[in-house]
Design a protein around this motif. Structure first.
Motif, PDB file in Angstrom:
ATOM      1  N   GLU A 160      -3.152   1.513  -3.659  1.00 27.81           N
ATOM      2  CA  GLU A 160      -1.980   0.376  -4.195  1.00 27.81           C
ATOM      3  C   GLU A 160      -1.615   1.210  -5.081  1.00 27.81           C
ATOM      4  O   GLU A 160      -1.253   2.407  -5.998  1.00 27.81           O
ATOM      5  CB  GLU A 160      -3.152  -0.383  -5.480  1.00 27.81           C
ATOM      6  CG  GLU A 160      -3.682  -1.361  -4.262  1.00 27.81           C
ATOM      7  CD  GLU A 160      -4.291  -2.479  -5.764  1.00 27.81           C
ATOM      8  OE1 GLU A 160      -3.421  -2.962  -6.520  1.00 27.81           O
ATOM      9  OE2 GLU A 160      -5.166  -3.712  -5.312  1.00 27.81           O
ATOM     10  N   ARG A 172       0.893  -1.436   0.531  1.00 29.22           N
ATOM     11  CA  ARG A 172      -0.057   0.179  -0.136  1.00 29.22           C
ATOM     12  C   ARG A 172       1.003   1.449   0.714  1.00 29.22           C
ATOM     13  O   ARG A 172       2.210   1.192   0.988  1.00 29.22           O
ATOM     14  CB  ARG A 172      -0.365  -0.061   0.710  1.00 29.22           C
ATOM     15  CG  ARG A 172      -2.112  -1.136   1.532  1.00 29.22           C
ATOM     16  CD  ARG A 172      -2.700  -0.662   0.136  1.00 29.22           C
ATOM     17  NE  ARG A 172      -3.506  -1.765   0.405  1.00 29.22           N
ATOM     18  CZ  ARG A 172      -4.102  -2.249  -1.043  1.00 29.22           C
ATOM     19  NH1 ARG A 172      -3.801  -2.575  -1.665  1.00 29.22           N
ATOM     20  NH2 ARG A 172      -5.492  -3.122  -0.624  1.00 29.22           N
ATOM     21  N   GLY A 205      -3.067   5.298   1.227  1.00 26.61           N
ATOM     22  CA  GLY A 205      -2.765   3.950   1.505  1.00 26.61           C
ATOM     23  C   GLY A 205      -3.440   3.323   0.372  1.00 26.61           C
ATOM     24  O   GLY A 205      -4.027   1.539   0.671  1.00 26.61           O
TER      25      GLY A 205
END
Length: 157
Positions: free
Chosen positions: A26, A19, A24
């Motif tokens: 991808e 992450r 947070g």
């Protein structure tokens, strides 16, 4: 990639998904899958967040000597530097070293440094962290700028 490596990567991604450290989300594949880095050493930074912490470098002169420096730091950049220094996220050397190279490139029309000199860590800090973050950043900046690194030019006393 052999079968075992692919299997391990799939398991790691399932158990410990990568992450972005800022948002947070991808990370983009081009940013998050740096060749040669172990999964825990990957950059963990998406392109959008990297663009958000990258600000134009200020023009600085200290005692008549031009200085290449990053822009005034924001909270996200401070957090990323802290993650690299204090939490061992070595993969941040790639995007952060790139920011350093960009700051250097902004000043190359005015001056061309002969060498990049990372400040050495105290032995206890080096043992604690397992690496010198300044050396990693200088190595990335060196590759992008063509300016050599001399880690042995300064000695900590």
């Amino acid at each position: 990639m052999d079968f075992l490596s692919a299997t391990v990567r799939v398991l790691l991604d399932a158990l410990w998904p990568e992450r972005c450290l800022v948002c947070g989300g991808e990370p983009d594949l081009a940013c998050g899958r740096t060749a040669g880095l172990r999964p825990w050493d990957r950059p963990h930074l998406c392109r959008a967040c990297l663009a958000g912490v990258a600000r134009p470098a200020p023009r600085l002169d200290v005692g008549g000597i031009p200085v290449a420096a990053g822009a005034r730091t924001g909270g996200d950049l401070v957090g990323l530097v802290g993650a690299m220094k204090y939490h061992g996220v070595r993969g941040l050397a790639a995007p952060l070293g790139g920011l350093l190279a960009d700051a250097l490139a902004a000043r190359l029309e005015e001056f061309r440094p002969d060498v990049l000199v990372p400040v050495p860590l105290h032995r206890s800090r080096r043992a604690e962290r397992g690496f010198n973050q300044a050396e990693l950043l200088a190595a990335v900046a060196s590759k992008r700028s063509g300016v050599p690194v001399r880690a042995d030019a300064v000695r900590r006393t």
